[in-house]
Design a protein around this motif. Sequence first.
Motif, short mmCIF file in Angstrom:
data_model
loop_
_atom_site.label_atom_id
_atom_site.label_comp_id
_atom_site.label_asym_id
_atom_site.label_seq_id
_atom_site.Cartn_x
_atom_site.Cartn_y
_atom_site.Cartn_z
N VAL A 533 0.85 -1.18 0.00
CA VAL A 533 0.00 0.00 0.00
C VAL A 533 0.89 1.24 0.00
N ALA A 534 0.53 2.21 -0.84
CA ALA A 534 1.20 3.51 -0.76
C ALA A 534 0.13 4.58 -0.64
N ARG A 535 0.45 5.62 0.10
CA ARG A 535 -0.50 6.71 0.32
C ARG A 535 0.12 8.04 -0.07
N ALA A 620 -3.48 13.38 -12.72
CA ALA A 620 -3.64 14.81 -12.42
C ALA A 620 -4.05 15.58 -13.67
N GLU A 621 -3.51 15.18 -14.84
CA GLU A 621 -3.87 15.86 -16.10
C GLU A 621 -5.32 15.62 -16.47
N ARG A 622 -5.93 14.60 -15.84
CA ARG A 622 -7.32 14.25 -16.17
C ARG A 622 -8.28 14.59 -15.03
N GLY A 623 -7.81 15.42 -14.08
CA GLY A 623 -8.71 15.90 -13.03
C GLY A 623 -8.97 14.92 -11.92
N ILE A 624 -8.09 13.90 -11.78
CA ILE A 624 -8.32 12.89 -10.75
C ILE A 624 -7.09 12.81 -9.83
N LEU A 625 -7.33 12.69 -8.54
CA LEU A 625 -6.28 12.42 -7.56
C LEU A 625 -6.38 10.98 -7.13
N ILE A 626 -5.26 10.32 -7.02
CA ILE A 626 -5.27 8.95 -6.47
C ILE A 626 -4.72 9.04 -5.06
N ALA A 627 -5.62 8.93 -4.09
CA ALA A 627 -5.22 9.17 -2.70
C ALA A 627 -4.28 8.08 -2.21
N ASP A 628 -4.63 6.85 -2.50
CA ASP A 628 -3.78 5.74 -2.06
C ASP A 628 -4.08 4.54 -2.95
N THR A 629 -3.24 3.55 -2.87
CA THR A 629 -3.43 2.38 -3.73
C THR A 629 -2.82 1.15 -3.10
N LYS A 630 -3.35 0.01 -3.52
CA LYS A 630 -2.81 -1.27 -3.07
C LYS A 630 -2.41 -2.07 -4.30
N VAL A 631 -1.19 -2.55 -4.32
CA VAL A 631 -0.74 -3.38 -5.44
C VAL A 631 -0.18 -4.69 -4.91
N GLU A 632 -0.14 -5.67 -5.82
CA GLU A 632 0.39 -6.98 -5.43
C GLU A 632 1.44 -7.40 -6.43
N PRO A 669 -10.66 1.75 -9.22
CA PRO A 669 -11.42 2.33 -8.10
C PRO A 669 -11.64 1.34 -6.95
N ASP A 670 -11.42 0.02 -7.19
CA ASP A 670 -11.55 -0.94 -6.09
C ASP A 670 -10.25 -1.09 -5.30
N SER A 671 -9.11 -0.82 -5.93
CA SER A 671 -7.83 -1.00 -5.25
C SER A 671 -7.23 0.34 -4.82
N SER A 672 -7.89 1.44 -5.19
CA SER A 672 -7.35 2.77 -4.94
C SER A 672 -8.50 3.71 -4.60
N ARG A 673 -8.18 4.84 -4.04
CA ARG A 673 -9.20 5.87 -3.87
C ARG A 673 -8.99 6.95 -4.93
N PHE A 674 -9.99 7.11 -5.81
CA PHE A 674 -9.96 8.16 -6.83
C PHE A 674 -10.80 9.34 -6.34
N TRP A 675 -10.18 10.51 -6.27
CA TRP A 675 -10.92 11.70 -5.85
C TRP A 675 -10.99 12.70 -7.01
N ARG A 676 -12.04 13.51 -6.97
CA ARG A 676 -12.14 14.59 -7.95
C ARG A 676 -11.18 15.69 -7.55
#
Length: 743
Positions: A533-535, A620-632, A669-676
Amino acid sequence: MKVLLLGSGAREHALARSLSLDPEVGELLALPGNPGIAEVARCVAGDPADVPAVVGVATTEGVDLVVVGPEGPLVAGVVDALTAAGIPCFGPTAAAARLEGSKSFAKEVMAAAGVPTAAAHVCTTQEQVRAALAATGAPYVVKEDGLAAGKGVVVTDDLDAALEHAAACLARSGGRVVVEDFLDGPEVSLFCLADGATVVPLAPAQDFKRVGDGDSGPNTGGMGAYTPLPWLDEQHPGLVQEVVGTVALPTVEEMARRGTPFTGVLYVGLALTSAGPRVVEFNARFGDPETQSVLARLRTPLAGILLAAAEGRLAELPPLDWSPESSVAVVVAAQGYPAAPRTGDEITGLDEAATVEGVHVLHAGTALRDGAVVSAGGRVLSVVSLGEGLSQARARAYGAVHRIHLAGSHVRGDIAQAAEQGEVVIPGPALPGHELLYSGKVRELYAPLDPTTGARDEGRLLLVASDRVSAYDHILSTPIPDKGAVLTQLSLWWFDQLADLAPHHVVSTAVPPEVAGRAVYVRRLRMLPVECVARAYLTGGGLAEYHADGTVSGLTLPPGLVDGSRLAEPVFTPSTKAPVGEHDQPLPFEGVVALVGPRLADRLRDLTVRILLRGNAIAAERGILIADTKVEFGIDPAQLGLGPDDDIDWAAVDPDRVDVVLADEVLTPDSSRFWRADAWAPGRPQVSYDKQVLRDWLTSPASGWDRGSDTPPPALPDDVVALTRSRYVEAYESLTGQPFRAG
Ligand code: PZK
């Protein structure tokens, strides 16, 4: 309260133990009981199915409650006679116990109550067979009627073969064939207490009927059991309430409507099939050995519960209190059981076994001879444990079993083993040419089968995203159309964007038509035992950790951060891969080092942070912030010269010489938080792209749903479904700049 318990097995010993621990119980009698029960109750000799004798004892002793363990006394009408004598009794009348005694009666009640069960069509003509096969569909199950189980049964996907077998059966004199639903999937035992009108479920359990490990050998009365079922919480968390609503309550209501109200335990035996839960059988009493494990976890005093059921007051009962611990029951069987059990052998080590922490030993087929305990039946003892998780509960139960000595005795060594190892799978939709390996909350994992040999392809997997959504630890009954395709295609797009950072696991998108657009063939990797996980922003579980002590996964963050704060640098906040049914736990970096060694730990941190940075640079160029994510991540065992099941020494893996492969889904959107991005403002919850719409509806008064209750969430209204779908599609289209195309 003075209680009389009928019966003499380990189930009755479990009931006696719980009743004796109830502070309201002043005196406990057992008829006839056994040497173990005699340690907690006064045993009265006699036959529990001898109606006048039982009524006599209950009346003379002036008992306040009779609890019936076995089926015999129920069928004999003990409950009817006791009730007529004005004595409260836990157990069904003879008329109500027909739910167990007569399979055809049970089927008739289920049909009248609309209860899902295996359809069985009795056919006498080939025309009826044709219609029945059309109704059940493949795989076809055709049984010659009246033969011992297992003989004369054909299970096939081939309609012609099914018809041919049916024709052969019908050709014999008086020929009748039974066409049945094929019930794939694990079985569950659910005890439902009933008072004629209200149903209170106990904790679900699983039992083991065959005598030998791996379900080999003949059937028995039951060789072991365990509860809770972590795989059930993971794969079908709403099952218990669903079964109460679709099976137990409709059945109890139907019985009341027929003038034979059901009081006691309605034991619902279920198969969890790919088509949903199906009733395999009803019993009218507590099951053995599930009762031993279930009661080990029940903290609410038992006599009060059973008396409430006997007196029609279950609705007034507060919710039952359950130990969160796991319980495993292992049956010690006599030599020769089940065919010809040997009796009369001395049993030693019972006291030593009972000193194992969390363990108690229950008697079934035992007797006293000159002060020694000797075997007197096929199933001799139940060794019951409580422990943290199934691993500890199993270790304790088997540790105690090995301290008990009974010449020639045998146990199953694999009670709760598949569950402990996360190998119990509720089948997902069948996919031709594939074998289902794992069914998660929202996706499935299949092994492709070789079309000629049927052998599993060990090098590849098919990863299928479904349209199911999970919210608040429930799988919602309403799917979100195209969700699986959006997530799959978004992952594929990201894999391209990230290709210079890490290789990915996808080998082909040419998948079967049933799963077109929402599945990929992937390299079968050995997955690293860390959730990476990275935030970049602080919220959710990370924020909660920060509020508690200023750290996240052991990293100290600056003071003054609030919900939604942007961090100076993304932080790596790994977590454990929790066993099935449990939640992931934060893992400090040193914990990652301990699991995979320093070189892989560094590489996982580096890759995870870079993936989130790259993701945010693009989003960011598309108006979305990725607050955090989980990868495997995983590693191809072939690159290490290993086979698919060999042990891996992670610390010995050099990430400069072996690919650390990005697996699973990525930046969805299931593995990360996408914010406007345009609505982002720290200090409050953010506007997000995922299933916030349906979460908001579920927690609003409009849904009528109480999140704190055990009840499953209601079906989603069409507008909520449409809005949620459009949010997923919008996230995909905004990010990729491409129109979304399903399948
Ligand atoms: C793998 N999961 C997650 C959980 C699912 C999937 N390439 C791979 N090789 C081996 N194992 C996996 C992967 C991938 N991706 C993924 N578990 C194992 C998962 C639940 C249901 F369908």
